[in-house]
Scaffold this active site. Structure first.
Site, PDB file in Angstrom:
ATOM      1  N   ASP A 219      17.455 -39.494  18.203  1.00  0.00           N
ATOM      2  CA  ASP A 219      17.515 -40.453  17.180  1.00  0.00           C
ATOM      3  C   ASP A 219      17.281 -39.472  16.020  1.00  0.00           C
ATOM      4  O   ASP A 219      17.301 -38.240  16.088  1.00  0.00           O
ATOM      5  CB  ASP A 219      16.180 -41.266  17.068  1.00  0.00           C
ATOM      6  CG  ASP A 219      16.295 -42.682  16.209  1.00  0.00           C
ATOM      7  OD1 ASP A 219      15.551 -43.549  16.315  1.00  0.00           O
ATOM      8  OD2 ASP A 219      16.925 -42.417  15.248  1.00  0.00           O
TER       9      ASP A 219
HETATM   10  C1  GLC Z   1      17.201 -44.583  12.275  1.00  0.00           C
HETATM   11  C2  GLC Z   1      17.243 -45.505  13.971  1.00  0.00           C
HETATM   12  C3  GLC Z   1      18.349 -45.265  14.543  1.00  0.00           C
HETATM   13  C4  GLC Z   1      19.607 -45.305  13.782  1.00  0.00           C
HETATM   14  C5  GLC Z   1      19.564 -43.862  13.235  1.00  0.00           C
HETATM   15  C6  GLC Z   1      20.691 -43.543  12.247  1.00  0.00           C
HETATM   16  O1  GLC Z   1      16.034 -43.816  12.142  1.00  0.00           O
HETATM   17  O2  GLC Z   1      15.860 -45.306  14.306  1.00  0.00           O
HETATM   18  O3  GLC Z   1      18.278 -46.902  14.991  1.00  0.00           O
HETATM   19  O4  GLC Z   1      20.530 -45.425  14.494  1.00  0.00           O
HETATM   20  O5  GLC Z   1      18.122 -43.436  12.610  1.00  0.00           O
HETATM   21  O6  GLC Z   1      20.505 -44.336  11.025  1.00  0.00           O
END
Ligand code: GLC
Length: 662
Positions: A219
């Site tokens: 993430d």
């Molecule tokens: C965010 C989310 C994830 C998302 C990623 C990119 O913090 O947790 O679901 O796809 O970062 O934005």
């Protein structure tokens, strides 16, 4: 494989294990094409090169799609989003988010599927198939045990292995069967270890047991130490930060990290690039923006759940219909955070849409309860007076992206107090009150539910929600949605209540008992049960048959008859009960379902196949799924609390396959 790892320098290999920037993988000094990733499960949320997001179609959220209990719908929904990805140049869409709904307070539940792992898995798998059949990759997220937003970057989800296996891993296990290009690890720790470093979860289970052959991506910002992440079988850290490159180089120079460990991760990235290039050959955009909007509205129709309909007040057939609440004009389409979709579509007024459909001289009119910028009702009088004189009043209320979103959880399950007041005060002047409710997860309706005759739950169903609501409210479409999560009587009745752990550990003390598993086993009353949803039609269930194919394989069939005179769809559910087990098991567990359209008077035979997994629990003493001999019930229901047929069977496997049984 097309790309030979020997053609890349060590520095290039380090670069392949970290992003090129916010949204791209590395191009290894121009030796590879970059792979472009964008959010979000409910529609394309893609930043333009200049920075601001492109405008996209806000499709029904995954939580609303799950209320349709129609995997084909989820498949189509994903394909429509993929179409927009192709148009705008995204290779991977960062979704579906399949985390199980452990607590209805979780801020991101609008992005998630269900409190039931089987339903979440079936729908998550369909989403991956829909997206990837169009040539756009997916990122099944957030692996693992990321079930609330509270301090998600640090908190440990302390979860026993049986609970992980039977609940939180299942949607990823099912989705992996569709060969997702990537899986995204979550921010949190699992039993003390960051998900980005969790080799048992990322490699031993996900790859070696589930057969995942894609790339594990972090993430955004979830990698705390790039060296430990590589050792933990994480492939790509996102987004780019030079400190990650420096850590890999330092670890390698100090001998903490071998080239062999680096190469094991790089191979997966090279395979991803090849997948992208192969997909580029088949990609084809086929929808216009208008067609995508039309599909958003069409799909939303099956996501709407009719929770209550006293005196058959719906469908609307009255002459003078008052509609109130600003959400009638500007309905919430999704929740907040990375799952929010910037659409340029302006919702049509529900009033206008109702008037298009209404017949027999029925007329809808809007009553303007004034709302200030904080959306606080400051002039209910207009609504109360309008309701007093009308034949029926439709109030549009709910949460929105300011109440449900990423990085925060809800503080209450109830609606904003001014909305509860609006309902309760309107109920004082009319008994013919219909509530249309928008939300991404369960709402505590107990303060007002007895004061209204009907409740239509729209979920967060995207930019076409008002078209869908107008069709359902006027009977042009018969509601067929069913709840994919329980609506409890109060937050204190939920498995976790208001407890958020001790600040650094959130212990999943309830184990496998979440959602209906909890309420059924603890014999708790609920406002609306898992699997509940009314229709304008009525259905009869009969003739349950259980055909034994082997000691643990069965073909279950039953008949559903539409005893009304209108065409309608019905979701019937199959629950399995292990009557006597040597471990604590839920009263019943969803192991199959069907959704079928039936004309008035028509009957159809439903079929569901059960196999060993349908009866098994995860036996941590044996380290595997295990079917324990004994009595089982096959329970067919219109909801988890409306069981219409019960069949019994006894499983008697040979003793050399059994251990210490009941
Ligand atoms: C965010 C989310 C994830 C998302 C990623 C990119 O913090 O947790 O679901 O796809 O970062 O934005």
């Amino acid at each position: 494989m097309k790309y030979n790892i020997k053609n890349f320098t060590l520095e290039e290999k380090f670069r392949l294990l970290i992003g090129k920037d916010l949204w791209h993988t590395s191009d290894a000094n121009g030796k590879l094409p970059m792979v472009r990733m964008s959010d979000g499960p409910n529609g394309l949320r893609m930043h333009s090169p200049e920075g601001p997001e492109y405008k996209s179609t806000a499709m029904p959220t995954v939580s609303a799609l799950c209320n349709s209990w129609n995997p084909q719908l989820t498949y189509t929904n994903a394909a429509v989003i993929a179409d927009e990805c192709i148009e705008k140049g995204t290779d991977i869409l960062l979704g579906p988010a399949v985390n199980v709904k452990r607590t209805p307070l979780c801020g991101r539940n609008f992005e998630y599927c269900s409190e039931d792992p089987y339903l979440a898995g079936v729908m998550g798998k369909a989403y991956v198939e829909g997206m990837q059949d169009k040539g756009v990759g997916t990122s099944v997220k957030h692996y693992l045990a990321n079930n609330r937003e509270y301090d998600r970057n640090h908190i440990t989800s302390e979860v026993d292995e049986r609970t992980l296996r039977e609940i939180y891993m299942v949607p990823f296990e099912f989705a992996t069967q569709a060969k997702p290009w990537t899986v995204m690890c979550s921010y949190n720790r699992i039993n003390g270890l960051y998900a980005s470093e969790h080799r048992w979860a990322l490699n031993d289970v996900l790859r070696d047991e589930f057969g995942f052959d894609g790339v594990v991506v972090s993430d955004w910002g979830a990698t705390h130490n790039a060296m430990r992440a590589v050792k933990g079988a994480l492939d790509v850290t996102m987004p780019y930060e030079e400190r990650h490159y420096n850590k890999l180089k330092e670890a390698y120079d100090k001998g903490w990290l071998t080239e062999e460990e680096i190469d094991a991760r790089v191979e997966n990235v090279l395979r991803l690039v090849e997948r992208k290039e192969n997909a580029d050959k088949i990609k084809k955009q086929e929808y216009t923006k208008e067609q995508r909007h039309g599909l958003a509205a069409e799909l939303a129709r099956e996501c709407i759940v009719l929770l209550k309909n006293e005196d058959d007040i719906l469908p609307l057939k009255q002459k003078d219909i008052v509609v109130a609440g600003m959400m009638a004009l500007d309905p919430p389409m999704t929740g907040g955070g990375s799952g929010f979709v910037f659409t340029e579509h302006k919702s049509q007024s529900l009033v206008e849409l109702l008037n298009v459909n209404l017949e027999n001289g029925g007329k809808a009119r809007y009553s303007e309860g004034l709302w200030n910028t904080a959306k606080i009702l400051i002039n209910g009088n207009a609504i109360y007076r309008a309701a007093y004189g009308a034949d029926v009043t439709v109030l549009c209320v709910g949460t929105d992206s300011a109440i449900e979103g990423e990085s925060f959880d809800r503080e209450t399950l109830r609606l904003p107090l001014f909305q509860e007041d609006l309902i309760l005060n309107t109920a004082k002047v009319t008994e013919n009150l219909v509530v249309v409710m928008f939300a991404g997860s369960a709402v505590d309706v107990s303060p007002w539910i007895d004061k209204v005759k009907a409740v239509v739950y729209a979920g967060f169903a995207g930019e076409g929600v008002n078209e869908a609501l107008a069709d359902v409210l006027t009977g042009k479409v018969c509601p067929s949605g069913k709840l994919s999560e329980t609506f409890p009587l109060c937050v204190e009745d939920t498995p976790t209540g208001m407890n958020r752990g001790n600040g650094w550990v959130d212990r999943y003390a309830e184990g496998v008992m979440i959602g209906y598993r909890w309420y059924d086993t603890k014999e708790k009353g609920v406002a609306f049960p898992f699997g509940h949803g009314l229709s304008y039609a009525k259905f009869e269930y009969s003739d349950l048959a259980i055909e034994k194919l082997s000691e643990t394989d069965y073909e279950v069939s039953w008949t559903v008859k539409n005893i009304s005179d209108i065409t309608a769809k019905e979701v019937s559910q199959l629950y399995v009960r292990d009557v006597f087990a040597t471990v604590e098991r839920p009263l019943q567990e969803l192991k199959g379902f069907t959704k079928t359209e039936l004309k008035g008077g028509e009957s159809k035979r439903m079929h569901v196949k059960l196999d060993a997994r349908s009866f098994a629990f995860y036996n941590v003493s044996l380290g595997r799924w295990y079917v324990e001999n004994g009595d089982f019930e096959i329970r067919i229901g219109a909801s988890s609390r409306d069981i219409r047929l019960i069949g019994k069977l006894c499983i008697e496997q040979p003793e050399n396959e059994q251990y210490s049984q009941f």
